[in-house]
Design a protein around this motif. Structure first.
Motif, PDB file in Angstrom:
ATOM      1  N   CYS A  26      36.910  53.555  38.677  1.00  0.00           N
ATOM      2  CA  CYS A  26      36.872  54.452  40.065  1.00  0.00           C
ATOM      3  C   CYS A  26      36.958  56.036  39.281  1.00  0.00           C
ATOM      4  O   CYS A  26      37.956  56.537  38.805  1.00  0.00           O
ATOM      5  CB  CYS A  26      38.006  54.238  40.910  1.00  0.00           C
ATOM      6  SG  CYS A  26      37.823  52.497  41.644  1.00  0.00           S
ATOM      7  N   ILE A  27      35.757  56.458  39.392  1.00  0.00           N
ATOM      8  CA  ILE A  27      35.673  57.931  39.005  1.00  0.00           C
ATOM      9  C   ILE A  27      35.199  58.692  40.087  1.00  0.00           C
ATOM     10  O   ILE A  27      34.403  58.445  41.150  1.00  0.00           O
ATOM     11  CB  ILE A  27      34.580  58.061  37.902  1.00  0.00           C
ATOM     12  CG1 ILE A  27      34.797  56.901  36.850  1.00  0.00           C
ATOM     13  CG2 ILE A  27      34.646  59.395  37.342  1.00  0.00           C
ATOM     14  CD1 ILE A  27      33.872  56.710  35.936  1.00  0.00           C
ATOM     15  N   ALA A  54      27.892  65.798  41.430  1.00  0.00           N
ATOM     16  CA  ALA A  54      27.460  64.554  41.656  1.00  0.00           C
ATOM     17  C   ALA A  54      27.737  63.779  42.849  1.00  0.00           C
ATOM     18  O   ALA A  54      28.838  63.795  43.362  1.00  0.00           O
ATOM     19  CB  ALA A  54      27.755  63.699  40.170  1.00  0.00           C
ATOM     20  N   ASN A  55      26.814  62.886  43.370  1.00  0.00           N
ATOM     21  CA  ASN A  55      27.045  62.093  44.417  1.00  0.00           C
ATOM     22  C   ASN A  55      27.535  60.809  44.077  1.00  0.00           C
ATOM     23  O   ASN A  55      26.649  59.921  44.035  1.00  0.00           O
ATOM     24  CB  ASN A  55      25.745  62.183  45.174  1.00  0.00           C
ATOM     25  CG  ASN A  55      25.826  61.478  46.767  1.00  0.00           C
ATOM     26  OD1 ASN A  55      27.010  61.276  47.242  1.00  0.00           O
ATOM     27  ND2 ASN A  55      24.749  60.910  47.221  1.00  0.00           N
ATOM     28  N   ILE A  56      28.767  60.665  44.118  1.00  0.00           N
ATOM     29  CA  ILE A  56      29.264  59.492  43.479  1.00  0.00           C
ATOM     30  C   ILE A  56      29.415  58.346  44.597  1.00  0.00           C
ATOM     31  O   ILE A  56      30.174  58.829  45.533  1.00  0.00           O
ATOM     32  CB  ILE A  56      30.723  59.420  42.614  1.00  0.00           C
ATOM     33  CG1 ILE A  56      30.525  60.622  41.552  1.00  0.00           C
ATOM     34  CG2 ILE A  56      31.050  58.351  42.040  1.00  0.00           C
ATOM     35  CD1 ILE A  56      29.497  60.334  40.577  1.00  0.00           C
ATOM     36  N   GLN A  57      28.746  57.276  44.564  1.00  0.00           N
ATOM     37  CA  GLN A  57      29.097  56.445  45.673  1.00  0.00           C
ATOM     38  C   GLN A  57      29.332  54.753  44.985  1.00  0.00           C
ATOM     39  O   GLN A  57      29.224  53.717  45.853  1.00  0.00           O
ATOM     40  CB  GLN A  57      27.598  56.146  46.189  1.00  0.00           C
ATOM     41  CG  GLN A  57      27.154  57.725  46.989  1.00  0.00           C
ATOM     42  CD  GLN A  57      26.099  57.242  47.851  1.00  0.00           C
ATOM     43  OE1 GLN A  57      25.552  56.227  48.332  1.00  0.00           O
ATOM     44  NE2 GLN A  57      25.729  58.399  48.601  1.00  0.00           N
ATOM     45  N   SER A  91      31.056  56.150  48.588  1.00  0.00           N
ATOM     46  CA  SER A  91      31.752  57.273  48.165  1.00  0.00           C
ATOM     47  C   SER A  91      32.672  57.015  46.926  1.00  0.00           C
ATOM     48  O   SER A  91      32.494  55.719  46.415  1.00  0.00           O
ATOM     49  CB  SER A  91      33.012  57.505  49.235  1.00  0.00           C
ATOM     50  OG  SER A  91      33.960  56.584  49.370  1.00  0.00           O
ATOM     51  N   PRO A  92      33.261  57.845  46.476  1.00  0.00           N
ATOM     52  CA  PRO A  92      33.931  57.626  44.997  1.00  0.00           C
ATOM     53  C   PRO A  92      35.190  56.412  45.373  1.00  0.00           C
ATOM     54  O   PRO A  92      35.805  56.451  46.401  1.00  0.00           O
ATOM     55  CB  PRO A  92      34.660  58.868  44.618  1.00  0.00           C
ATOM     56  CG  PRO A  92      33.725  59.829  45.240  1.00  0.00           C
ATOM     57  CD  PRO A  92      33.366  59.232  46.492  1.00  0.00           C
ATOM     58  N   LYS A 101      37.100  56.116  48.800  1.00  0.00           N
ATOM     59  CA  LYS A 101      37.723  57.122  49.328  1.00  0.00           C
ATOM     60  C   LYS A 101      37.362  57.845  50.817  1.00  0.00           C
ATOM     61  O   LYS A 101      38.237  58.295  51.673  1.00  0.00           O
ATOM     62  CB  LYS A 101      37.145  58.462  48.399  1.00  0.00           C
ATOM     63  CG  LYS A 101      37.846  59.899  48.653  1.00  0.00           C
ATOM     64  CD  LYS A 101      37.473  61.010  47.880  1.00  0.00           C
ATOM     65  CE  LYS A 101      38.087  62.246  48.349  1.00  0.00           C
ATOM     66  NZ  LYS A 101      37.490  63.361  47.400  1.00  0.00           N
ATOM     67  N   ASP A 102      36.096  57.590  51.307  1.00  0.00           N
ATOM     68  CA  ASP A 102      35.793  57.945  52.670  1.00  0.00           C
ATOM     69  C   ASP A 102      35.653  56.662  53.723  1.00  0.00           C
ATOM     70  O   ASP A 102      35.602  55.334  53.124  1.00  0.00           O
ATOM     71  CB  ASP A 102      34.435  58.615  52.611  1.00  0.00           C
ATOM     72  CG  ASP A 102      34.389  59.883  51.817  1.00  0.00           C
ATOM     73  OD1 ASP A 102      35.293  60.391  51.683  1.00  0.00           O
ATOM     74  OD2 ASP A 102      33.294  60.175  51.292  1.00  0.00           O
TER      75      ASP A 102
END
Length: 357
Positions: free
Chosen positions: A235-236, A243-246, A266-267, A285-286
């Motif tokens: 998980c990063i 960067a749009n981490i999803q 989300s991350p 996260k979200d």
């Protein structure tokens, strides 16, 4: 006068009849649709800030590092959720790990350069060792006698013999750890890529296989390894929020090639996997429009298979699964629980147990 008296008696009766008829008109006998049963999970109210968690191989005990209260919590989860023991340790315990037979729990601290070892049978500190690292971040058992420690600020990691206290500097970059316990191969998630180190004669040597760079400066929230599938899950998040981490990302452990990603929009904060490697559970996260969900994926197809409603916001390193695959355990920040006069109690987490399908 007679008419007035009659009207005075009739009007209240008519009023009651109209009210009853009106209520009858709005009566709704239709049962609501309930998608998430509250009976699917239990909550143990703890109200603390946790930095790490570990579960025993028999699935009966969970250990939590209480960062703000400088303590380790032992929770008996065999039947009900019971806070069984609290052990005071050092300043800001940041990471914990159990040895192979669950008899020892090692603790490293961010607030002081010390490692403590707890005897889990009696929940008592049996050893305490000063170390050279400051601002420690993670630790993991290499074998029954040796642990490796990382730091947020020191350039290299060190190994520590928990019987003798002997320390060795290792040529290992700092980051989040995972390990193949069958051969002590170490995986390290740094801020730029995943690296692999082989254990030979009490020393770690970097393997030629290195993952491709992330393409951004990463914050590592969680890293795990599954022996059955020989894969790494990480998980990063993007430290610079560019960067749009999803996704949660996976890598093949044998050659560190990219093995796929699991979309959570989300991350990822934390991830866990069943012992057979078939089912993956990710903590985003979200939140969704409805709430915060733990998402289950098939390791084979990389597609969602189930959603589990969380009681609140989730936490870094804050998820694990019992070995019998009956329950998920998560650390949750329930909305409204943060009202406190304590100066450091601004993120109050509880332990949630979720029954899985």
């Amino acid at each position: 006068v007679v008419q007035i008296c009659i009207m005075n008696r009739i009007l209240p009766i008519l009023f009651l009849v109209i009210i009853n008829l009106s209520c009858a008109l709005y009566q709704d006998n239709e049962e609501p649709d309930i998608y998430f049963q509250f009976l699917d999970f239990d909550i143990l109210k703890l109200g603390r800030t946790f930095s790490d968690m570990a579960i025993s191989d028999d699935g009966k005990s969970i250990f939590l590092s209480d960062y703000n209260n400088n303590s380790i919590l032992h929770v008996d989860v065999e039947k009900n959720l019971i806070l069984a023991n609290i052990v005071i340790v050092g300043s800001h315990p940041i990471a914990i790990d159990l040895n192979a037979d669950d008899s020892k729990l090692a603790i490293t601290h961010e607030g002081e350069s010390v490692v403590k070892v707890i005897n889990t049978e009696i929940m008592s500190i049996e050893n305490s060792f000063p170390v050279s690292l400051m601002n420690m971040n993670d630790l993991i058992f290499v074998n029954d006698t040796t642990i490796i420690l990382s730091s947020k600020t020191d350039p290299s990691c060190v190994t520590l013999n928990i019987n003798t206290g002997e320390e060795f500097t290792q040529s290992v970059l700092n980051g989040e750890f995972a390990i193949n316990t069958s051969n002590s191969t170490l995986f390290v998630a740094t801020s730029s890529s995943l690296k692999k180190y082989n254990w030979v004669n009490n020393r770690f040597y970097q393997d030629p296989s290195i993952s491709d760079p992330y393409g951004f400066v990463g914050n590592i929230n969680h890293l795990i390894y599954n022996n059955e599938k020989d894969i790494i899950l990480t998980c990063i998040s993007d430290k610079e929020n560019i960067a749009n981490i999803q996704h949660v990302y996976s890598y093949n452990a044998n050659d560190m090639t990219f093995a796929g990603k699991y979309q959570i929009k989300s991350p990822g904060l934390a991830v866990t996997i069943t012992p057979n490697g078939e089912r993956i559970f990710a903590a985003p996260k979200d939140s969704d429009e409805i709430g915060v969900f733990i998402i289950e994926f098939s390791q084979n197809t990389k597609l969602e298979t189930n959603y589990y409603l969380s009681a609140g916001n989730l936490s870094k390193r804050g998820i694990c699964i019992d070995p019998n695959e009956k329950y998920l355990y998560t650390l949750v920040n329930i909305p409204g629980d943060d009202d406190s006069f304590e100066p450091y109690n601004d993120f109050s987490f509880d332990l949630q147990r979720i029954k899985i399908n």
